[in-house]
Design a protein around this motif. Structure first.
Motif, short mmCIF file in Angstrom:
data_model
loop_
_atom_site.label_atom_id
_atom_site.label_comp_id
_atom_site.label_asym_id
_atom_site.label_seq_id
_atom_site.Cartn_x
_atom_site.Cartn_y
_atom_site.Cartn_z
N VAL A 47 0.84 -1.19 0.00
CA VAL A 47 0.00 0.00 0.00
C VAL A 47 0.88 1.25 0.00
N GLU A 48 1.90 1.24 0.87
CA GLU A 48 2.78 2.40 0.98
C GLU A 48 3.51 2.69 -0.33
N GLU A 49 4.06 1.62 -0.96
CA GLU A 49 4.80 1.80 -2.21
C GLU A 49 3.87 2.23 -3.34
N THR A 50 2.68 1.67 -3.40
CA THR A 50 1.72 2.06 -4.43
C THR A 50 1.35 3.53 -4.27
N GLU A 51 1.11 3.93 -3.03
CA GLU A 51 0.78 5.34 -2.76
C GLU A 51 1.94 6.26 -3.16
N THR A 52 3.14 5.90 -2.77
CA THR A 52 4.32 6.72 -3.10
C THR A 52 4.49 6.84 -4.60
N ARG A 53 4.38 5.72 -5.30
CA ARG A 53 4.52 5.73 -6.77
C ARG A 53 3.45 6.61 -7.41
N PHE A 54 2.21 6.47 -6.93
CA PHE A 54 1.11 7.24 -7.49
C PHE A 54 1.32 8.74 -7.27
N LYS A 55 1.74 9.12 -6.07
CA LYS A 55 1.96 10.54 -5.78
C LYS A 55 3.09 11.12 -6.64
N LYS A 56 4.15 10.35 -6.85
CA LYS A 56 5.24 10.81 -7.70
C LYS A 56 4.76 11.04 -9.12
#
Length: 165
Positions: A47-56
């Motif tokens: 979840v954290e990595e998906t969120e980080t990737r999406f925000k970038k």
């Protein structure tokens, strides 16, 4: 040496094909069980990595990031447990405003939101409102048709980029 290289390239091609097929199948299965009006996609990341990737990706495209709601953290603060569940709220007023000009009730569904969560099996899912569904929900009746197509394509591309292997 040539045979080793050919075998290596063949294995890479096979692995890539299997990976793409697996995630395509996961996407189809997720969409088949999606609640009405939602687009669901499986993510190979946490979840954290998906969120980080999406925000970038949002940042790289110049979209406004308005907020992130961490429902699991909020639940914990209330003494409750919830698997990782986050909502990223973002948008572009130049795109959303014309839809609200068509029908002001669109404002209840704007700005855009992407939900990222860990399901019961421990798999990470991503979901967002289907813009075409929202057009019907708010009875846009032809107003904003091109904008909805643009938004649909953009959301698909943004979320696909965030979950790409």
């Amino acid at each position: 040496m040539r045979n080793t290289t050919a075998i290596g390239l063949g294995l890479i091609t096979l692995f890539t094909g299997l990976t793409v097929a697996y995630f395509s199948r996961q996407q189809a299965m997720a969409q088949a069980t999606a609640p009405t009006g939602l687009i669901l996609k499986a993510s190979p990341y946490s979840v954290e990595e998906t969120e980080t990737r999406f925000k970038k990706i949002l940042e790289s495209k110049g979209l406004s990031l308005f907020a992130t709601v961490d429902h699991a953290e909020n639940a914990s603060g209330a003494g409750l447990e919830l698997r990782p569940t986050r909502v990223v709220i973002f948008g572009n007023p130049k795109v959303g405003t014309p839809l609200m000009q068509c029908q002001q009730t669109m404002a209840i569904d704007l700005p855009q939101k992407v939900l990222i969560w860990e399901d019961e099996q421990g798999d990470v899912q991503l979901a967002y409102n289907d813009p075409q569904y929202l057009g019907g929900r708010h009875r846009l009746n032809g107003c904003g048709v091109e904008t909805l197509k643009t938004v649909s394509g953009a959301l698909n591309n943004l979320t696909n980029a965030a979950i790409a292997p």
